[in-house]
Design an enzyme around this catalytic site. Structure first.
Site, PDB file in Angstrom:
ATOM      1  N   ASN A  11       0.828  -1.016   0.011  1.00 55.20           N
ATOM      2  CA  ASN A  11      -0.091  -0.022  -0.129  1.00 55.20           C
ATOM      3  C   ASN A  11       1.017   1.313   0.248  1.00 55.20           C
ATOM      4  O   ASN A  11       1.428   1.702   0.988  1.00 55.20           O
ATOM      5  CB  ASN A  11      -0.896  -0.022   1.302  1.00 55.20           C
ATOM      6  CG  ASN A  11      -1.730   1.300   1.543  1.00 55.20           C
ATOM      7  OD1 ASN A  11      -1.672   2.192   0.536  1.00 55.20           O
ATOM      8  ND2 ASN A  11      -2.310   1.455   2.522  1.00 55.20           N
ATOM      9  N   TRP A  12       1.157   1.928  -1.122  1.00 60.15           N
ATOM     10  CA  TRP A  12       1.780   3.079  -1.222  1.00 60.15           C
ATOM     11  C   TRP A  12       1.280   4.429  -0.672  1.00 60.15           C
ATOM     12  O   TRP A  12       2.134   5.379  -0.636  1.00 60.15           O
ATOM     13  CB  TRP A  12       2.405   3.216  -2.686  1.00 60.15           C
ATOM     14  CG  TRP A  12       3.105   2.253  -3.193  1.00 60.15           C
ATOM     15  CD1 TRP A  12       3.382   0.770  -2.794  1.00 60.15           C
ATOM     16  CD2 TRP A  12       3.577   1.871  -4.630  1.00 60.15           C
ATOM     17  NE1 TRP A  12       3.901   0.249  -3.762  1.00 60.15           N
ATOM     18  CE2 TRP A  12       4.181   0.745  -4.913  1.00 60.15           C
ATOM     19  CE3 TRP A  12       3.373   2.982  -5.867  1.00 60.15           C
ATOM     20  CZ2 TRP A  12       4.677   0.080  -6.233  1.00 60.15           C
ATOM     21  CZ3 TRP A  12       3.961   2.368  -7.092  1.00 60.15           C
ATOM     22  CH2 TRP A  12       4.305   1.331  -7.293  1.00 60.15           C
ATOM     23  N   LYS A  13       0.031   4.215  -0.459  1.00 54.63           N
ATOM     24  CA  LYS A  13      -0.492   5.748   0.173  1.00 54.63           C
ATOM     25  C   LYS A  13      -0.228   6.627  -0.801  1.00 54.63           C
ATOM     26  O   LYS A  13      -0.306   6.491  -2.025  1.00 54.63           O
ATOM     27  CB  LYS A  13      -0.029   5.976   1.546  1.00 54.63           C
ATOM     28  CG  LYS A  13      -0.252   4.356   2.391  1.00 54.63           C
ATOM     29  CD  LYS A  13       0.211   4.920   3.775  1.00 54.63           C
ATOM     30  CE  LYS A  13       0.201   3.507   4.717  1.00 54.63           C
ATOM     31  NZ  LYS A  13       0.029   3.510   6.168  1.00 54.63           N
ATOM     32  N   HIS A 101      -9.263   1.314   5.217  1.00 51.33           N
ATOM     33  CA  HIS A 101      -8.104   1.433   5.610  1.00 51.33           C
ATOM     34  C   HIS A 101      -8.332   2.485   6.999  1.00 51.33           C
ATOM     35  O   HIS A 101      -9.217   3.645   6.814  1.00 51.33           O
ATOM     36  CB  HIS A 101      -7.030   2.053   4.632  1.00 51.33           C
ATOM     37  CG  HIS A 101      -5.781   2.315   5.341  1.00 51.33           C
ATOM     38  ND1 HIS A 101      -5.204   3.183   6.216  1.00 51.33           N
ATOM     39  CD2 HIS A 101      -4.757   1.344   5.046  1.00 51.33           C
ATOM     40  CE1 HIS A 101      -3.966   2.995   6.628  1.00 51.33           C
ATOM     41  NE2 HIS A 101      -3.520   1.717   5.677  1.00 51.33           N
ATOM     42  N   GLU A 103      -6.660   5.020   7.954  1.00 55.54           N
ATOM     43  CA  GLU A 103      -6.462   6.479   7.561  1.00 55.54           C
ATOM     44  C   GLU A 103      -7.691   6.824   7.076  1.00 55.54           C
ATOM     45  O   GLU A 103      -8.054   8.158   7.164  1.00 55.54           O
ATOM     46  CB  GLU A 103      -5.206   6.426   6.639  1.00 55.54           C
ATOM     47  CG  GLU A 103      -3.980   6.324   7.530  1.00 55.54           C
ATOM     48  CD  GLU A 103      -2.770   5.815   6.736  1.00 55.54           C
ATOM     49  OE1 GLU A 103      -2.784   5.825   5.410  1.00 55.54           O
ATOM     50  OE2 GLU A 103      -1.813   5.131   7.197  1.00 55.54           O
ATOM     51  N   GLU A 175      -5.145  -4.737  10.956  1.00 51.49           N
ATOM     52  CA  GLU A 175      -4.110  -3.414  11.158  1.00 51.49           C
ATOM     53  C   GLU A 175      -4.388  -2.595  12.317  1.00 51.49           C
ATOM     54  O   GLU A 175      -5.256  -1.805  12.165  1.00 51.49           O
ATOM     55  CB  GLU A 175      -4.121  -2.825   9.698  1.00 51.49           C
ATOM     56  CG  GLU A 175      -3.893  -3.466   8.450  1.00 51.49           C
ATOM     57  CD  GLU A 175      -3.308  -2.161   7.475  1.00 51.49           C
ATOM     58  OE1 GLU A 175      -2.297  -2.662   7.025  1.00 51.49           O
ATOM     59  OE2 GLU A 175      -3.715  -1.104   7.468  1.00 51.49           O
ATOM     60  N   GLY A 181       2.686   2.617  10.740  1.00 52.00           N
ATOM     61  CA  GLY A 181       3.517   3.622  10.207  1.00 52.00           C
ATOM     62  C   GLY A 181       4.380   4.152  11.489  1.00 52.00           C
ATOM     63  O   GLY A 181       5.195   5.237  11.516  1.00 52.00           O
ATOM     64  N   SER A 221       3.493  -1.820  10.221  1.00 49.58           N
ATOM     65  CA  SER A 221       5.058  -2.028  10.519  1.00 49.58           C
ATOM     66  C   SER A 221       5.604  -3.400  10.181  1.00 49.58           C
ATOM     67  O   SER A 221       6.588  -3.889  10.628  1.00 49.58           O
ATOM     68  CB  SER A 221       5.572  -1.379  11.372  1.00 49.58           C
ATOM     69  OG  SER A 221       5.286  -0.097  11.849  1.00 49.58           O
ATOM     70  N   GLY A 242       2.945  -1.203   4.233  1.00 54.87           N
ATOM     71  CA  GLY A 242       2.989   0.176   3.974  1.00 54.87           C
ATOM     72  C   GLY A 242       4.121   0.808   3.579  1.00 54.87           C
ATOM     73  O   GLY A 242       4.752   0.602   2.545  1.00 54.87           O
ATOM     74  N   GLY A 243       4.952   1.485   4.547  1.00 55.42           N
ATOM     75  CA  GLY A 243       6.252   2.021   4.286  1.00 55.42           C
ATOM     76  C   GLY A 243       7.241   1.206   3.586  1.00 55.42           C
ATOM     77  O   GLY A 243       7.765   1.677   2.666  1.00 55.42           O
TER      78      GLY A 243
HETATM   79  P1  PGA Z   1       3.070   0.355   7.541  1.00 52.41           P
HETATM   80  O1  PGA Z   1       1.579   0.758   7.129  1.00 52.41           O
HETATM   81  O2  PGA Z   1       3.450  -0.942   6.688  1.00 52.41           O
HETATM   82  O3  PGA Z   1       3.670   1.494   7.280  1.00 52.41           O
HETATM   83  O4  PGA Z   1       2.895   0.404   8.850  1.00 52.41           O
HETATM   84  C1  PGA Z   1       0.670  -0.552   6.621  1.00 52.41           C
HETATM   85  C2  PGA Z   1      -0.696  -0.016   6.348  1.00 52.41           C
HETATM   86  O5  PGA Z   1      -0.985   1.312   6.412  1.00 52.41           O
HETATM   87  O6  PGA Z   1      -1.298  -0.790   5.482  1.00 52.41           O
END
Ligand code: PGA
Length: 260
Positions: A11-13, A101, A103, A175, A181, A221, A242-243
């Site tokens: 997930n590149w956001k 998600h 966010e 999650e 993050g 993470s 994500g990251g």
């Molecule tokens: P992260 O993000 O791996 O940077 O913690 C995961 C996500 O939001 O899907």
């Protein structure tokens, strides 16, 4: 227990423009070996503006990658300025769409009801939802994590028909919000415990056989150093990354965690 094919999604956001996205996927493909794709699905979820470029790259280079989107609107079309519909995504060969998600829930006010409509729309258009659920730090500390996750699951899946033959098309991503993050990861035991609770709830919403086929990912993470123990848990069938998915080297190490 049913054999489930793990799914690892990046997930590149809101990172990477379309030129950077092309480079990232090219580098990822360079780092991955044919065996890394065997028995698991590898998905990249760039921003909407990159989807067309990545679709073309996947097609022209015949990459065994699936394309994912990070969101969609539940309606097929209409006066919804700035939104993107499921049929538009489906026309771009999008296979997976992330729904709910944390966010989006926290920053854009997405309720379970909205997420529910999105999940229904994604399935109606032949795509696969990655339905995200997860508790906040306060909820975990208050001991309500399982209740929160179960309630999100019920609300987001209300009225959604899942049959045995499409159960593999539904992915739930557990999650924990406090792990996204932040560099903090749920311990493999805690992640397993929640993913097992998710599966128990799915069995009560549907039935055991259907629940056994639904893929449950862990996200928060995920890194090359922790992916193996997380994926080694019986109810964890993949990762939403994500990251670490923004680095072709790290994401390739995560996808290739079975190598050594
Ligand atoms: P992260 O993000 O791996 O940077 O913690 C995961 C996500 O939001 O899907």
């Amino acid at each position: 227990m049913a054999e489930r094919t793990p799914v690892i999604a990046g997930n590149w956001k809101m990172h990477r423009d379309h030129l950077e996205a092309i480079q990232l996927v090219q580098k990822l493909a360079y780092h991955l070996e044919a065996a890394d794709y065997e028995g698991q699905e590898v998905v990249v979820c760039p921003s909407f503006v990159c989807l067309r470029s990545i679709q073309t790259l996947i097609q022209s280079d015949r990459l065994p990658l699936a394309l994912g989107a990070q969101n969609c609107h539940p309606e097929d079309e209409g006066a919804f300025t700035g939104e993107v519909s499921p049929p538009m995504l489906q026309r771009l060969d999008v296979t997976y769409v992330i729904a709910g998600h944390s966010e989006r829930r926290a920053l854009f006010g997405e309720s379970d009801e909205i997420v529910n409509a999105k999940v229904a729309a994604i399935l109606r258009h032949g795509m696969r939802p990655i339905l995200c659920v997860g508790e906040t730090k306060e909820e975990r500390e208050a001991g309500t994590a399982v209740d929160v996750v179960v309630s999100q699951l019920r609300g987001s899946l209300a009225g959604i028909d899942i049959a045995l033959d499409n159960a593999e098309e539904v992915v739930v991503a557990y999650e924990p919000v406090w792990a996204i993050g932040t560099g903090l990861t749920a311990t493999p035991e805690d992640a397993q415990e929640m993913c097992a609770a998710v599966r128990t709830e799915l069995a009560s919403l549907y039935d055991q056989a259907i629940s056994d086929r639904i893929r449950v990912q862990y996200g928060g993470s995920v890194k090359p150093g922790n992916v193996k123990t997380l994926m080694g848990q019986p109810d964890i069938d993949g990762a939403l990354v994500g990251g670490a998915s923004l680095s072709s080297e790290d994401f390739a190490l995560i996808v290739g965690h079975r190598r050594d």
